[in-house]
Design a protein around this motif. Sequence first.
Motif, PDB file in Angstrom:
ATOM      1  N   ILE A 424      27.367  99.657   7.552  1.00 59.11           N
ATOM      2  CA  ILE A 424      26.819  97.561   7.419  1.00 59.11           C
ATOM      3  C   ILE A 424      25.269  97.143   7.392  1.00 59.11           C
ATOM      4  CG2 ILE A 424      27.173  95.086   6.280  1.00 59.11           C
ATOM      5  CD1 ILE A 424      30.191  96.718   6.759  1.00 59.11           C
ATOM      6  N   ARG A 425      24.306  97.014   6.942  1.00 60.26           N
ATOM      7  CA  ARG A 425      23.344  96.296   7.207  1.00 60.26           C
ATOM      8  C   ARG A 425      22.499  95.870   5.896  1.00 60.26           C
ATOM      9  NH1 ARG A 425      19.158  99.518   4.080  1.00 60.26           N
ATOM     10  NH2 ARG A 425      20.242 101.200   2.716  1.00 60.26           N
ATOM     11  N   SER A 426      21.574  95.061   6.918  1.00 63.25           N
ATOM     12  CA  SER A 426      20.378  94.276   6.275  1.00 63.25           C
ATOM     13  C   SER A 426      19.432  94.413   4.601  1.00 63.25           C
ATOM     14  CB  SER A 426      19.835  92.582   7.002  1.00 63.25           C
ATOM     15  OG  SER A 426      19.411  93.217   7.542  1.00 63.25           O
ATOM     16  N   LEU A 427      19.121  93.629   3.616  1.00 63.22           N
ATOM     17  CA  LEU A 427      18.234  94.087   3.096  1.00 63.22           C
ATOM     18  C   LEU A 427      16.879  94.092   3.964  1.00 63.22           C
ATOM     19  CD1 LEU A 427      17.556  94.822   0.088  1.00 63.22           C
ATOM     20  CD2 LEU A 427      16.344  92.623   0.113  1.00 63.22           C
ATOM     21  N   SER A 428      15.848  95.340   4.482  1.00 62.08           N
ATOM     22  CA  SER A 428      14.927  95.384   4.874  1.00 62.08           C
ATOM     23  C   SER A 428      13.660  94.814   3.777  1.00 62.08           C
ATOM     24  CB  SER A 428      15.069  96.962   5.650  1.00 62.08           C
ATOM     25  OG  SER A 428      14.409  97.888   3.648  1.00 62.08           O
ATOM     26  N   ASN A 429      12.573  94.070   4.424  1.00 63.11           N
ATOM     27  CA  ASN A 429      11.599  93.893   3.946  1.00 63.11           C
ATOM     28  C   ASN A 429      10.715  94.810   2.623  1.00 63.11           C
ATOM     29  OD1 ASN A 429       9.439  91.263   3.979  1.00 63.11           O
ATOM     30  ND2 ASN A 429       8.276  93.265   4.775  1.00 63.11           N
ATOM     31  N   ASP A 430      10.673  96.048   3.653  1.00 65.11           N
ATOM     32  CA  ASP A 430      10.347  96.763   3.191  1.00 65.11           C
ATOM     33  C   ASP A 430      10.627  97.603   1.323  1.00 65.11           C
ATOM     34  OD1 ASP A 430       8.185  97.136   4.725  1.00 65.11           O
ATOM     35  OD2 ASP A 430       9.085  99.273   5.736  1.00 65.11           O
ATOM     36  N   GLU A 431      12.437  97.238   1.341  1.00 66.16           N
ATOM     37  CA  GLU A 431      13.020  97.928   0.675  1.00 66.16           C
ATOM     38  C   GLU A 431      12.598  96.264  -0.450  1.00 66.16           C
ATOM     39  OE1 GLU A 431      17.326  99.871   1.714  1.00 66.16           O
ATOM     40  OE2 GLU A 431      16.531  97.644   2.467  1.00 66.16           O
ATOM     41  N   ALA A 432      12.716  95.004   0.247  1.00 69.31           N
ATOM     42  CA  ALA A 432      12.524  93.926  -1.006  1.00 69.31           C
ATOM     43  C   ALA A 432      11.181  94.370  -1.415  1.00 69.31           C
ATOM     44  CB  ALA A 432      12.104  92.567  -0.230  1.00 69.31           C
ATOM     45  N   ASN A 433      10.004  94.227  -0.628  1.00 68.52           N
ATOM     46  CA  ASN A 433       8.419  95.201  -0.736  1.00 68.52           C
ATOM     47  C   ASN A 433       8.731  95.563  -2.623  1.00 68.52           C
ATOM     48  OD1 ASN A 433       7.205  92.892   0.341  1.00 68.52           O
ATOM     49  ND2 ASN A 433       7.256  94.507   1.526  1.00 68.52           N
ATOM     50  N   SER A 434       9.743  97.308  -2.125  1.00 69.27           N
ATOM     51  CA  SER A 434       9.730  98.243  -2.899  1.00 69.27           C
ATOM     52  C   SER A 434      10.289  97.173  -4.058  1.00 69.27           C
ATOM     53  CB  SER A 434      10.806  99.120  -2.728  1.00 69.27           C
ATOM     54  OG  SER A 434      11.098 100.261  -3.384  1.00 69.27           O
ATOM     55  N   LEU A 435      11.523  96.945  -4.472  1.00 66.14           N
ATOM     56  CA  LEU A 435      11.836  95.935  -5.890  1.00 66.14           C
ATOM     57  C   LEU A 435      11.021  95.372  -6.193  1.00 66.14           C
ATOM     58  CD1 LEU A 435      15.908  94.926  -3.876  1.00 66.14           C
ATOM     59  CD2 LEU A 435      15.011  96.587  -6.053  1.00 66.14           C
ATOM     60  N   ASN A 436      10.627  93.978  -5.536  1.00 66.93           N
ATOM     61  CA  ASN A 436       9.280  93.719  -6.512  1.00 66.93           C
ATOM     62  C   ASN A 436       8.404  94.429  -6.799  1.00 66.93           C
ATOM     63  OD1 ASN A 436       9.450  90.285  -6.126  1.00 66.93           O
ATOM     64  ND2 ASN A 436       6.940  90.848  -5.363  1.00 66.93           N
ATOM     65  N   ALA A 437       8.286  95.150  -6.283  1.00 66.77           N
ATOM     66  CA  ALA A 437       6.783  96.610  -6.650  1.00 66.77           C
ATOM     67  C   ALA A 437       6.876  96.451  -8.327  1.00 66.77           C
ATOM     68  CB  ALA A 437       6.173  97.079  -5.721  1.00 66.77           C
ATOM     69  N   GLN A 438       7.815  96.924  -8.020  1.00 65.99           N
ATOM     70  CA  GLN A 438       9.089  97.065  -9.287  1.00 65.99           C
ATOM     71  C   GLN A 438       8.787  96.101 -10.689  1.00 65.99           C
ATOM     72  OE1 GLN A 438      12.401  99.674  -9.639  1.00 65.99           O
ATOM     73  NE2 GLN A 438      12.034 100.310  -7.245  1.00 65.99           N
ATOM     74  N   VAL A 439       9.636  94.631 -10.110  1.00 65.81           N
ATOM     75  CA  VAL A 439       9.431  93.993 -10.643  1.00 65.81           C
ATOM     76  C   VAL A 439       7.839  93.548 -11.268  1.00 65.81           C
ATOM     77  CG1 VAL A 439       9.828  91.359 -10.931  1.00 65.81           C
ATOM     78  CG2 VAL A 439      11.637  92.452  -9.360  1.00 65.81           C
ATOM     79  N   VAL A 440       7.151  93.818 -10.410  1.00 66.12           N
ATOM     80  CA  VAL A 440       5.191  93.349 -10.617  1.00 66.12           C
ATOM     81  C   VAL A 440       5.395  94.401 -12.057  1.00 66.12           C
ATOM     82  CG1 VAL A 440       3.630  93.789 -10.680  1.00 66.12           C
ATOM     83  CG2 VAL A 440       4.842  92.611  -8.737  1.00 66.12           C
ATOM     84  N   SER A 441       5.411  95.738 -12.257  1.00 69.55           N
ATOM     85  CA  SER A 441       5.367  97.049 -12.386  1.00 69.55           C
ATOM     86  C   SER A 441       5.957  96.416 -13.829  1.00 69.55           C
ATOM     87  CB  SER A 441       5.919  97.902 -11.632  1.00 69.55           C
ATOM     88  OG  SER A 441       5.195  99.215 -12.757  1.00 69.55           O
ATOM     89  N   CYS A 442       7.263  96.212 -14.226  1.00 72.41           N
ATOM     90  CA  CYS A 442       7.936  96.393 -15.165  1.00 72.41           C
ATOM     91  C   CYS A 442       6.930  94.550 -16.226  1.00 72.41           C
ATOM     92  CB  CYS A 442       9.422  95.749 -14.534  1.00 72.41           C
ATOM     93  SG  CYS A 442      10.017  96.700 -14.777  1.00 72.41           S
ATOM     94  N   LEU A 443       6.663  93.733 -15.157  1.00 75.76           N
ATOM     95  CA  LEU A 443       6.226  92.217 -15.702  1.00 75.76           C
ATOM     96  C   LEU A 443       4.748  93.006 -15.997  1.00 75.76           C
ATOM     97  CD1 LEU A 443       6.842  89.735 -15.776  1.00 75.76           C
ATOM     98  CD2 LEU A 443       5.359  89.533 -13.504  1.00 75.76           C
TER      99      LEU A 443
END
Length: 452
Positions: A424-443
């Motif tokens: 069990i682990r927390s969401l890393s900042n790198d993972e959040a950055n990756s997800l956010n980059a996908q959001v930006v790309s889709c947008l």
Amino acid sequence: MRSMRLPELLWRGRRVPSRYFSVQRPSHVTVLGEQYPTDHMTNISPTIVSKLPLKLHTQPSHPLSTLRALIESHFPSYAHLSSLSPLVTPYQNFDLLSFPADHPGRSVTDSYYINKDLMLRTHTSAHEVDVFGRGETKWLLTADVYRRDEIDGSHYPVFHQTEGARIVSAKAAGMKEIEEDNERLAAHLERSSIEIEDVPNLSPANPCQPAHDPKHTELIAKNLKLSLNSLMLHLFGERVGATAHNPLKVRWIEATFPWTTPSFEVEVFFRGKWLEILGCGVVRQATLDNANVSDKLGWAFGLGLERIGMILYSIPDIRLFWSQDPRFLSQFKQGEITTFKPYSKYPACFKDVSFWLPQGETLHENDFCDLVRDVAGDVVEDVKLIDDFTHPKTNRKSLCYRINYRSMDRYAPVCFESFLLTLIRSLSNDEANSLNAQVVSCLQDRFRVEIR
């Protein structure tokens, strides 16, 4: 849920010029194993399609299943329905229930459409005419319902409702049945630890329908109130420790709904504050006419199971109802209401997305939230608009949304000496950055925005 890149996303239909999109709309969409043609109204997303088969209210030991059973146990003589398809026509969902033609709920920004002729129900009332029409006079219907919504701890695009209804003959025999039931229920409540703050059954702001006898409406409204006061006692009395000196407090408020009049909302005083629990009222004659039961008169109510579940189980975030984490699911047993014990509190990870809209175009907040859900799923805790700016010279519009990435249930498979362990682990900042980059790309690809 895995994140999905743009090619995997279904096109989201909106009443805007086609140049606003770079993704070609597919000719068909698959929903519950069946293919349906798409058109200009199609806006159902992969995230929503994935929820359709789950039916949390039927899963043993799930909090929503226990709440459904608890409500059903209070109405043992009613038919208990819970397996009707979520696919309905706009005519069923709106027109048969007297929704105005310009009601905002009809909009593609508020409801999920498969095409112009088929949609996901936005409330259990979509089945009211059909159930009345097949001869049911006392029934409860529990089902998943779908509405496009914002992202935060108390809103989710899928939730569950229980609808209850009772109709009787509008003639003397039916009114006698209601009068006798009113006496029984009143006697029960008189012996119970409950304090009721009431409003008139009829008033100028909450009138009798022209087709109804006011005396009959008074009896029906009284039966509705007595039935639901008894239900509130059943749901909340023991949980507040109601006694003669500390009774359960219930209050009624006049309301307005398209499908009932007079209409009411019910609130319960729980843990120091008033909480809205349900809406209800006397069924509109037009609904009864549409069901071919014009000679009947009755009432209906609808309540959200997640709203009550968050209150009774002390569940702080609506996303948790969809959790498959055993640390969540193992806390609950069928038929028991227990206080949820938080098992983790992962740190928040905020990311801002700021962009210019194409000249003269708009972007509804629900469109942005659905895009975020498709990419990041339930890893997103909330989305807030933090800036809305129009350039004074160019008249271009800029928006900035703050996305809070916070995982409730995070697992990482790790191989260790031929054993597969789950950490069990927390969401890393790198993972959040990756997800956010996908959001930006889709947008950018879907809405032609210019990132600032």
